[in-house]
Design an enzyme around this catalytic site. Structure first.
Site, short mmCIF file in Angstrom:
data_model
loop_
_atom_site.label_atom_id
_atom_site.label_comp_id
_atom_site.label_asym_id
_atom_site.label_seq_id
_atom_site.Cartn_x
_atom_site.Cartn_y
_atom_site.Cartn_z
N GLY A 1 21.14 29.81 22.21
CA GLY A 1 21.24 31.00 23.05
C GLY A 1 22.39 30.98 24.04
O GLY A 1 22.57 31.94 24.79
N PRO B 1 22.53 25.27 19.65
CA PRO B 1 23.40 26.43 19.76
C PRO B 1 24.06 26.79 18.43
O PRO B 1 24.35 25.91 17.61
CB PRO B 1 24.47 25.97 20.76
CG PRO B 1 24.55 24.49 20.56
CD PRO B 1 23.17 24.04 20.14
N ARG C 1 26.20 30.30 18.31
CA ARG C 1 27.33 31.09 18.78
C ARG C 1 28.34 30.28 19.61
O ARG C 1 29.55 30.41 19.42
CB ARG C 1 26.79 32.22 19.67
CG ARG C 1 27.84 33.17 20.21
CD ARG C 1 27.23 34.08 21.30
NE ARG C 1 25.90 34.52 21.00
CZ ARG C 1 25.61 35.63 20.33
NH1 ARG C 1 26.58 36.42 19.94
NH2 ARG C 1 24.36 35.96 20.08
N ARG D 1 28.36 43.55 14.50
CA ARG D 1 27.86 43.35 15.87
C ARG D 1 28.06 44.57 16.77
O ARG D 1 27.22 44.85 17.61
CB ARG D 1 28.48 42.09 16.49
CG ARG D 1 28.13 40.82 15.69
CD ARG D 1 28.40 39.53 16.45
NE ARG D 1 27.48 39.37 17.55
CZ ARG D 1 27.76 39.61 18.81
NH1 ARG D 1 28.98 39.99 19.15
NH2 ARG D 1 26.85 39.48 19.75
N TYR E 1 24.59 46.08 18.07
CA TYR E 1 24.25 45.72 19.46
C TYR E 1 25.19 46.35 20.48
O TYR E 1 25.12 46.01 21.66
CB TYR E 1 24.35 44.20 19.67
CG TYR E 1 23.78 43.31 18.61
CD1 TYR E 1 22.42 43.32 18.32
CD2 TYR E 1 24.60 42.42 17.91
CE1 TYR E 1 21.90 42.47 17.36
CE2 TYR E 1 24.08 41.56 16.95
CZ TYR E 1 22.73 41.61 16.68
OH TYR E 1 22.22 40.77 15.73
N CYS F 1 31.49 54.69 4.48
CA CYS F 1 31.08 56.08 4.63
C CYS F 1 29.95 56.21 5.63
O CYS F 1 28.81 56.53 5.27
CB CYS F 1 30.68 56.63 3.27
SG CYS F 1 32.11 56.73 2.21
N TYR G 1 27.92 34.98 13.65
CA TYR G 1 27.22 36.20 13.23
C TYR G 1 28.20 37.28 12.75
O TYR G 1 27.98 38.47 12.93
CB TYR G 1 26.31 36.72 14.36
CG TYR G 1 25.37 35.63 14.85
CD1 TYR G 1 24.35 35.15 14.04
CD2 TYR G 1 25.52 35.06 16.12
CE1 TYR G 1 23.52 34.13 14.46
CE2 TYR G 1 24.69 34.04 16.55
CZ TYR G 1 23.69 33.58 15.72
OH TYR G 1 22.87 32.57 16.13
#
Ligand code: LLP
Length: 421
Positions: free
Chosen positions: A237, A279, A281, A317, A321, A347, A376
């Site tokens: 995280g 971890p 990311r 992403r 988000y 499209c 990600y």
């Protein structure tokens, strides 16, 4: 005028007007490997790993790379060489880990809504399982008693950069709640399962060290009542700064706080437990960028759209988000700055990398670098509109290696069985 976004990380710089990533010119990379292209800088991954390892002085300490962030085989091999263990979430990730040279003892399986077949697969592989639910524990215990296990807890603390990535608290599907702990312990006794680890992961993209430290306290509180523990895993995280105003996570604050809490816990527990962090990311996010070529510039009454040869099928992403990724005009260091919406070739109206950003005005043929896309990005890509996925390249001090070939339309159609109807 210079690019309005700073190149905050690493050795990425402009030379002769072209962005160089890990010492390689992006124009050369695109000429050699095609567009769009994922590029990862080895030095950045190694730097992130080392900085985190050094930040935590508590020992024993284990860094477990969450390979869902980026499952490229070469990247897994790099982390294995650095001494990482792995967080795996599916049979596929176990197979990948084996291919990268990891052994069962390097892995912790943390799955969600896991089937009996999957449990049997993980068991056959000899991988320690982190149980996410009472159902999973009961189904496993019946078939595989007398084993060591880990419990994933949800102690009502959650955090994250977006509601989709908060994994603790009453709205989350993850983990065994405090209410269910007596049942979990009862099942463990019934099937002679030894609870050797406790785990929690509260969410993703957290930039405030205090949030992690506050979340560890209830975990340590609960851990006092488990007598057979060998380790505590406080999840992943750890956030990275994406937008210019994001302040990086204070690793010294995190490391010192974590060490202090663990030292004091282990003194009262009577034994020194291993601390684990997992971890994803943080280790790969800043190392990667997605290169994409602008093929269409369209001016409407409200917007300038820069249309590229990629799309949210390669990096979802922003639509998913509203995430911010720095975007650099990689083939134009100077020029007028203009607000542009950078869009893809799918499209869907939501196929945008940004709804509007001031960058050096892109012209058709320019290459854009969408930064901090190492986590990600590719791992959440998919072939929507029958558009294949890009190739992946590793750059290392001026040299480039193809580490996944570009998907082809033939690869996609090969999935269809020959049915005549
Ligand atoms: N451990 C567990 C049990 C996890 O579920 C995750 C991420 C991690 C570790 C690693 O989290 P990290 O350090 O990477 O934040 N697609 C989203 C992120 C989803 C994270 C899923 N679980 C995004 O692009 O922001």
């Amino acid at each position: 005028m210079n690019q309005p976004t700073s190149l905050s990380v690493n050795s990425w710089d402009f030379r002769s007007g072209v962005l160089h990533v890990g010492g390689c010119s992006v124009s050369d990379l695109i000429s050699e490997f095609g567009s769009p292209l994922y590029v990862y800088d080895r030095a950045v991954m190694e730097g992130q790993f080392e900085v985190l390892r050094k930040a935590i002085s508590y020992r024993p300490f284990r860094l477990r790379y969450a390979c869902k962030a980026n499952g490229n085989l070469t990247i897994l091999r790099i982390f294995r060489e650095l001494g990482a263990h792995l967080d795996v979430t599916s049979p596929g990730e176990i197979v990948l880990a084996e291919m990268a040279g990891f052994h069962a003892e390097h892995l912790l399986f943390t799955g969600s809504s896991v089937t009996d077949e999957e449990l049997a697969f993980v068991e056959r592989k000899g991988v320690l399982i982190n149980f996410d639910s009472i159902s999973q524990l009961r189904r496993y215990g019946r078939r595989f008693p007398h084993r060591d296990i880990c419990l994933r807890l949800n102690l009502d603390v959650g955090a994250g950069h977006h509601e989709h990535v908060i994994t603790g608290g009453p709205d989350s599907k993850f983990g065994i709640t405090a209410e269910d702990l007596p049942d979990a312990r009862q099942l463990a006794r019934q099937f002679d399962l030894r609870i050797v680890g406790l785990h929690q992961h509260i969410g993703s993209g957290i930039l405030d060290a205090q949030i992690f430290l506050r979340a560890v306290e209830p975990l340590l509180e609960v851990a006092r009542d488990f007598e057979d523990l060998l380790f505590l895993n406080v999840g992943g995280g750890l956030g990275i700064p994406y937008a210019p105003e994001d302040r990086p996570l204070d690793l010294a604050e995190l490391g010192e706080g974590m060490t202090r809490l663990c030292e004091s816990f282990c003194r009262s527990y009577g034994r020194r437990l291993r601390l684990e962090l997992e971890p994803g990311r943080f280790l790969v996010g800043p190392a990667g960028c997605l290169l994409t070529r602008v093929n269409t510039v369209k001016r409407t009454s409200k917007h300038v759209f820069a249309g590229t040869d990629s799309g949210f099928n390669h990096l979802i992403r922003h639509p998913l988000y509203r995430s911010y990724h720095r975007i650099i005009n990689a083939t134009r260091e100077d020029g007028p700055v203009r607000r542009v919406a950078v869009c893809g070739n799918l499209c869907e109206s939501g196929d945008l990398f940004t709804h509007g950003r001031e960058i050096i005005e892109p012209r058709e043929g320019d290459i854009l670098a969408i930064c901090d896309a190492g986590a990600y990005g590719y791992s959440m890509s998919f072939p929507y509109n029958m558009r294949p996925r890009p190739a992946e390249v590793l750059v290392d001090e001026g040299r480039a290696w193809l580490i996944r070939r570009r998907e082809r339309i033939e690869d996609l159609v090969a999935l269809f069985p020959p049915v005549a109807i």
